[in-house]
Design a protein around this motif. Structure first.
Motif, PDB file in Angstrom:
ATOM      1  N   PHE A  30      86.817 -25.181  21.369  1.00  0.00           N
ATOM      2  CA  PHE A  30      87.634 -24.566  20.324  1.00  0.00           C
ATOM      3  C   PHE A  30      87.307 -25.258  19.004  1.00  0.00           C
ATOM      4  O   PHE A  30      87.423 -26.483  18.887  1.00  0.00           O
ATOM      5  N   ALA A  31      86.871 -24.451  18.036  1.00  0.00           N
ATOM      6  CA  ALA A  31      86.333 -25.016  16.805  1.00  0.00           C
ATOM      7  C   ALA A  31      87.201 -24.672  15.606  1.00  0.00           C
ATOM      8  O   ALA A  31      87.852 -23.622  15.558  1.00  0.00           O
ATOM      9  N   ASP A  32      87.200 -25.578  14.651  1.00  0.00           N
ATOM     10  CA  ASP A  32      87.846 -25.344  13.362  1.00  0.00           C
ATOM     11  C   ASP A  32      87.237 -26.324  12.363  1.00  0.00           C
ATOM     12  O   ASP A  32      86.677 -27.366  12.740  1.00  0.00           O
ATOM     13  N   SER A  33      87.336 -25.985  11.091  1.00  0.00           N
ATOM     14  CA  SER A  33      86.814 -26.838  10.031  1.00  0.00           C
ATOM     15  C   SER A  33      87.918 -27.093   9.020  1.00  0.00           C
ATOM     16  O   SER A  33      88.578 -26.155   8.556  1.00  0.00           O
ATOM     17  N   VAL A  34      88.133 -28.355   8.673  1.00  0.00           N
ATOM     18  CA  VAL A  34      89.217 -28.758   7.771  1.00  0.00           C
ATOM     19  C   VAL A  34      88.648 -29.669   6.694  1.00  0.00           C
ATOM     20  O   VAL A  34      87.874 -30.592   6.994  1.00  0.00           O
ATOM     21  N   GLU A  35      89.023 -29.410   5.457  1.00  0.00           N
ATOM     22  CA  GLU A  35      88.642 -30.312   4.368  1.00  0.00           C
ATOM     23  C   GLU A  35      89.879 -31.044   3.855  1.00  0.00           C
ATOM     24  O   GLU A  35      90.961 -30.482   3.744  1.00  0.00           O
ATOM     25  N   ALA A  39      90.176 -42.950  -7.829  1.00  0.00           N
ATOM     26  CA  ALA A  39      90.062 -43.025  -6.370  1.00  0.00           C
ATOM     27  C   ALA A  39      89.999 -41.659  -5.706  1.00  0.00           C
ATOM     28  O   ALA A  39      90.723 -41.381  -4.762  1.00  0.00           O
ATOM     29  N   GLY A  40      89.129 -40.780  -6.171  1.00  0.00           N
ATOM     30  CA  GLY A  40      88.958 -39.495  -5.524  1.00  0.00           C
ATOM     31  C   GLY A  40      88.175 -39.627  -4.232  1.00  0.00           C
ATOM     32  O   GLY A  40      87.150 -40.321  -4.170  1.00  0.00           O
ATOM     33  N   THR A  41      88.649 -38.990  -3.161  1.00  0.00           N
ATOM     34  CA  THR A  41      88.013 -39.080  -1.850  1.00  0.00           C
ATOM     35  C   THR A  41      87.992 -37.709  -1.205  1.00  0.00           C
ATOM     36  O   THR A  41      88.952 -36.941  -1.339  1.00  0.00           O
ATOM     37  N   PHE A  42      86.907 -37.409  -0.494  1.00  0.00           N
ATOM     38  CA  PHE A  42      86.752 -36.105   0.162  1.00  0.00           C
ATOM     39  C   PHE A  42      86.232 -36.315   1.584  1.00  0.00           C
ATOM     40  O   PHE A  42      85.366 -37.158   1.829  1.00  0.00           O
ATOM     41  N   PHE A  43      86.787 -35.535   2.516  1.00  0.00           N
ATOM     42  CA  PHE A  43      86.324 -35.557   3.900  1.00  0.00           C
ATOM     43  C   PHE A  43      86.225 -34.124   4.404  1.00  0.00           C
ATOM     44  O   PHE A  43      87.073 -33.284   4.079  1.00  0.00           O
ATOM     45  N   GLN A  44      85.217 -33.859   5.212  1.00  0.00           N
ATOM     46  CA  GLN A  44      85.065 -32.563   5.871  1.00  0.00           C
ATOM     47  C   GLN A  44      85.015 -32.824   7.373  1.00  0.00           C
ATOM     48  O   GLN A  44      84.186 -33.604   7.851  1.00  0.00           O
ATOM     49  N   PHE A  45      85.917 -32.184   8.103  1.00  0.00           N
ATOM     50  CA  PHE A  45      85.989 -32.378   9.550  1.00  0.00           C
ATOM     51  C   PHE A  45      85.641 -31.065  10.248  1.00  0.00           C
ATOM     52  O   PHE A  45      86.325 -30.051  10.062  1.00  0.00           O
ATOM     53  N   ASN A  46      84.586 -31.102  11.044  1.00  0.00           N
ATOM     54  CA  ASN A  46      84.213 -29.959  11.865  1.00  0.00           C
ATOM     55  C   ASN A  46      84.634 -30.273  13.295  1.00  0.00           C
ATOM     56  O   ASN A  46      83.988 -31.079  13.991  1.00  0.00           O
ATOM     57  N   LEU A  47      85.725 -29.681  13.709  1.00  0.00           N
ATOM     58  CA  LEU A  47      86.331 -30.001  14.995  1.00  0.00           C
ATOM     59  C   LEU A  47      85.795 -29.083  16.084  1.00  0.00           C
ATOM     60  O   LEU A  47      85.711 -27.861  15.896  1.00  0.00           O
ATOM     61  N   ALA A  48      85.446 -29.668  17.220  1.00  0.00           N
ATOM     62  CA  ALA A  48      85.029 -28.912  18.411  1.00  0.00           C
ATOM     63  C   ALA A  48      85.719 -29.565  19.601  1.00  0.00           C
ATOM     64  O   ALA A  48      85.304 -30.639  20.069  1.00  0.00           O
ATOM     65  N   LEU A  49      86.797 -28.946  20.070  1.00  0.00           N
ATOM     66  CA  LEU A  49      87.654 -29.548  21.085  1.00  0.00           C
ATOM     67  C   LEU A  49      87.430 -28.913  22.451  1.00  0.00           C
ATOM     68  O   LEU A  49      87.317 -27.683  22.575  1.00  0.00           O
ATOM     69  N   ARG A  50      87.399 -29.769  23.468  1.00  0.00           N
ATOM     70  CA  ARG A  50      87.356 -29.267  24.840  1.00  0.00           C
ATOM     71  C   ARG A  50      88.688 -28.607  25.169  1.00  0.00           C
ATOM     72  O   ARG A  50      89.708 -28.909  24.532  1.00  0.00           O
ATOM     73  N   PRO A  51      88.728 -27.725  26.150  1.00  0.00           N
ATOM     74  CA  PRO A  51      89.982 -27.004  26.453  1.00  0.00           C
ATOM     75  C   PRO A  51      91.174 -27.923  26.686  1.00  0.00           C
ATOM     76  O   PRO A  51      92.274 -27.644  26.210  1.00  0.00           O
ATOM     77  N   ASP A  52      90.973 -29.027  27.417  1.00  0.00           N
ATOM     78  CA  ASP A  52      92.111 -29.904  27.677  1.00  0.00           C
ATOM     79  C   ASP A  52      92.596 -30.588  26.395  1.00  0.00           C
ATOM     80  O   ASP A  52      93.803 -30.749  26.167  1.00  0.00           O
TER      81      ASP A  52
END
Length: 746
Positions: A522-527, A541-554
């Protein structure tokens, strides 16, 4: 824009006459000036109605003959006209915000006295919304304390926990400004910095110049005739440099500049608040008013310019559905100090007497009345009952109707359109904004230019990688609901003079729109974008993160009903900041933001200092944390730090902080640490005391780690304050402490 006025001087006019003549000059020009101000509207951080480009919302206060609010009206009781054409009301609601409860605190109460160190956008802003303008340019220094006490009373006695306010100064000073917050302590601290800087009355300045010129002329006469004691002949006294008329104000240039600055600031505030839709917005100004004679276009150099700024401020308020409210401190103390400065023996024909002072006061009061009455607000002038005036301001912002409509002739011409709200029931009075500016179709070139200008003004809002959508909500005056998140900030001592601020951000994963992939993940992308604003509004102090999530069913099943936790760090020098945190789901476009005030101590100062508190429990270990705090020593906490402040009785609460001992001598210094969990009844549900050897700390960094575990199974459900205090045994140094409210549940 120039407005020609037939009457040049009104020194002998009454307050009512001045007001009538001022209105006659103002009203014909408001519509024209508004169309020149532009039509850009910022998207709303939260709204009562669905907001579209051509949707117009109006808040209306309806009162009976006694001034009481009428609360039983329906949509059919209202009639709306747009440029004289009847409109269909498509949205209608009655807003009734409870009045603030008495501020008295129950005896022994402690948990409610502690301000939460966690901020969230889980609940929409449901209270009143104020911008408190402290007009230091137009308050006499001798009335500083009166204004401070009045503004403090508004916060201490008339401000509810769900209200929000910001503080600004007309002089432009930034050390006393405060962004929107619900924290009383932060607002009161900004108010306490107020200091009036008003120039002396024009009457006193003219009289003073008259005296000086009289003495000079007498000296000249005596040099010609030593036995002469006669006053100078009429017409021989000259005015200040550049002026031929003795009745001209010597401080005319400075007074005119200040008037323009104040009115321009009000217009800009109204424009900013115009981006907040679906609610009543109040600018509450503590001021003695604008004392510049805008009707005297020959005797006052900036009269036309000041008049234009006044028109622009009113037009901006009408466009943004903003109401001005004013509190004049002279209604409480009068003009005794000014009257004492005048010499009663002067020729009254010159106007240097109490009547002249009253004329000046009427002029300045009329500016307050005009700003208020033309925008649906209220001006508290000539009143010795401060409590009633503040209570009336709060009531006018507590109960009102919100109406919305789509103009039948939805023109995109960027022009001002007049609104008229009528009540069909006889004997009732309605107060509402006078109009709005329609959107304007702009070319692609103009749109690109505006975007570049916004980018420069935003400072890129965290990072050049931040999406335009997320950057937009991070630059709004208020945080945005939508994607729910909670934020906790904890400053620690960092390298050099900077602090390392640990941030715990928890996003409600139930709002995330994961998509199932062919590989069964199960995938999603969050900034995530965050930055700090200092007291001058500058970004750090500006900071940026990009998270590409790929989760197993459990993992997905565990996460979707829980949270996604992020634990970044930012470096900040000592000072007061507002941390702005925004999260955007890239695919679905869900967004949310939280604005949190942060006070960073100066950890380089001598003596004891303490970091903030980090809290966690066993439940946090099982929550999804894709970004751990990589600066926290391993083993410091059994799980990632959480922004959650509600803990179950089946858990063990873990707390961590650091004490910094920067004393000159480290021989035999021991630190006593007291940890208490205090209930609302004033009794300690948990208490411990221990002594820690300062010599065991790292001498180079002078860090003393503090860890504490509290088993909650024997703690009754309820609200508590967790307090950690450190003191140097033997005295000589002030103790330091940190506290945070928590809730224990079954």
């Amino acid at each position: 824009m120039f407005v020609r006025l037939r009457s040049l001087r009104f020194h002998g006019a009454s307050a009512g006459q001045v007001r009538v003549r001022l209105r006659a000059a103002l009203l014909p020009a408001i519509l024209a000036s508004a169309s020149l101000l532009g039509s850009a509207q910022q998207p709303a951080p939260s709204a009562t109605f669905q907001v579209e480009v051509n949707f117009v919302d109006i808040d209306a206060v309806v009162t009976d003959g006694r001034g009481n609010f009428v609360s039983d009206l329906t949509k059919d009781d209202f009639e709306l006209l747009d440029d004289g054409k009847p409109q269909d009301i498509s949205a209608f609601s009655l807003v009734d915000i409870p009045m603030p409860a008495a501020s008295a605190r129950p005896a022994g109460a402690t948990a409610t006295a502690s301000v939460s160190d966690v901020r969230s956008n889980a609940q929409p802003i449901s209270g009143r919304l104020y911008v408190i303008v402290l007009d230091d340019l137009n308050v006499a220094p001798g009335r500083t304390k009166v204004v401070v006490n009045a503004a403090r009373e508004l916060i201490e006695r008339h401000f509810a926990p769900n209200d929000m306010a910001a503080i600004t100064y007309t002089s432009g000073r930034t050390d006393g400004a405060q962004e929107f917050t619900s924290e009383r302590a932060a607002l009161l601290a900004a108010i306490d910095k107020f200091q009036g800087r008003k120039l002396r009355s024009t009457v006193i300045e003219k009289a003073d110049h008259y005296f000086q010129q009289t003495l000079k002329e007498m000296e000249v006469n005596q040099s010609d005739d030593p036995d002469s004691t006669s006053p100078p002949q009429s017409g021989t006294i000259r005015g200040p440099n550049g002026y031929s008329d003795i009745t001209t104000d010597p401080d005319d240039f400075e007074r005119g500049h200040r008037a323009q600055q104040v009115l321009s600031a009000l217009g800009k505030l109204a424009n900013v608040m115009g981006g907040i839709r679906g609610r009543r917005k109040a600018i509450v100004m503590f001021s003695e008013g604008i004392d510049y004679p805008i009707y005297d276009i020959f005797g006052s150099q900036a009269a036309t310019t000041v008049l234009t700024e006044l028109q622009n401020a009113i037009a901006a308020a009408a466009r943004g559905n903003v109401s001005f409210f004013a509190v004049d401190p002279r209604g409480l103390v009068g003009m005794t100090s000014e009257a004492i400065e005048l010499n009663a023996a002067l020729d009254p024909s010159l106007g240097f007497d109490a009547k002249g002072l009253l004329a000046d006061m009427y002029l300045s009061q009329d500016s307050l009345r005009t700003l208020a009455e033309e925008t649906g607000g209220y001006a508290a002038v000539n009143s010795n009952n401060l409590g009633n005036s503040l209570d009336r301001i709060v009531r006018l912002n507590s109960t009102y109707y919100v109406l919305g409509y789509y103009p039948k002739d939805a023109r995109r011409d960027g022009r001002f359109h007049k609104i008229e709200v009528r009540i069909k029931r006889p004997g009732l009075r309605v107060s509402a904004r006078k109009g709005y500016v329609s959107p304007k179709t702009i070319s692609a070139e103009d749109r690109a230019r505006r975007e570049r200008e916004l980018d420069r003004g935003r400072g890129r809002a965290g990072s050049a990688q931040t999406s335009n959508e997320l950057r937009e909500i991070l630059t709004q005056p208020l945080q945005r609901n939508g994607l729910t998140l909670t934020v906790h900030t904890t400053p620690f001592k960092g390298p050099a003079k900077e602090a390392s601020v640990a941030v715990a951000i928890e996003v409600d994963a139930s709002r995330l729109q994961f998509t199932e992939q062919p590989n069964k993940t199960f995938a999603d992308s969050v900034e995530l974008s965050l930055f700090a604003l200092d007291e001058r509004g500058r970004q750090l102090a500006g900071t940026f993160f990009q998270f590409n999530l790929a989760l197993r069913p459990d993992t997905y099943e565990r996460v979707r009903g829980s949270i996604v936790r992020l634990n970044p760090r930012i470096a900040l020098p000592p000072g007061r900041y507002q941390l702005r945190v925004g999260v955007r789901e890239t695919g679905a476009g869900e967004m949310g933001s939280v604005f949190s005030d942060v006070q960073v101590p100066d950890y380089s100062a001598r003596g004891l200092a303490m970091s903030g508190l980090l809290l966690t429990d066993e439940a946090a270990r099982g929550e999804f944390s894709p970004q751990p705090d990589d600066q926290l020593p391993v083993g410091t906490l059994p799980a990632p730090a959480t922004s959650r402040r509600t803990f179950g009785r089946n858990s063990t609460l873990s707390a961590f902080a650091e004490v910094y001992d920067s004393g000159a001598s480290r021989d035999a210094r021991r630190i006593e640490v007291t940890t208490t969990l205090m209930g609302e009844d004033g009794n300690a549900a948990f208490s411990s005391r221990e002594s820690i050897a300062g010599a065991s700390a790292d001498v180079k960094s002078s860090r003393i780690p503090l860890s504490k575990q509290i088993v909650l199974k024997d703690i009754r459900p309820g609200r508590y304050v967790l307090r950690v205090e450190a003191r140097l045994l033997g005295g000589g140094v002030n103790p330091v402490s940190r506290e945070t409210p928590i809730t224990v549940v079954e």
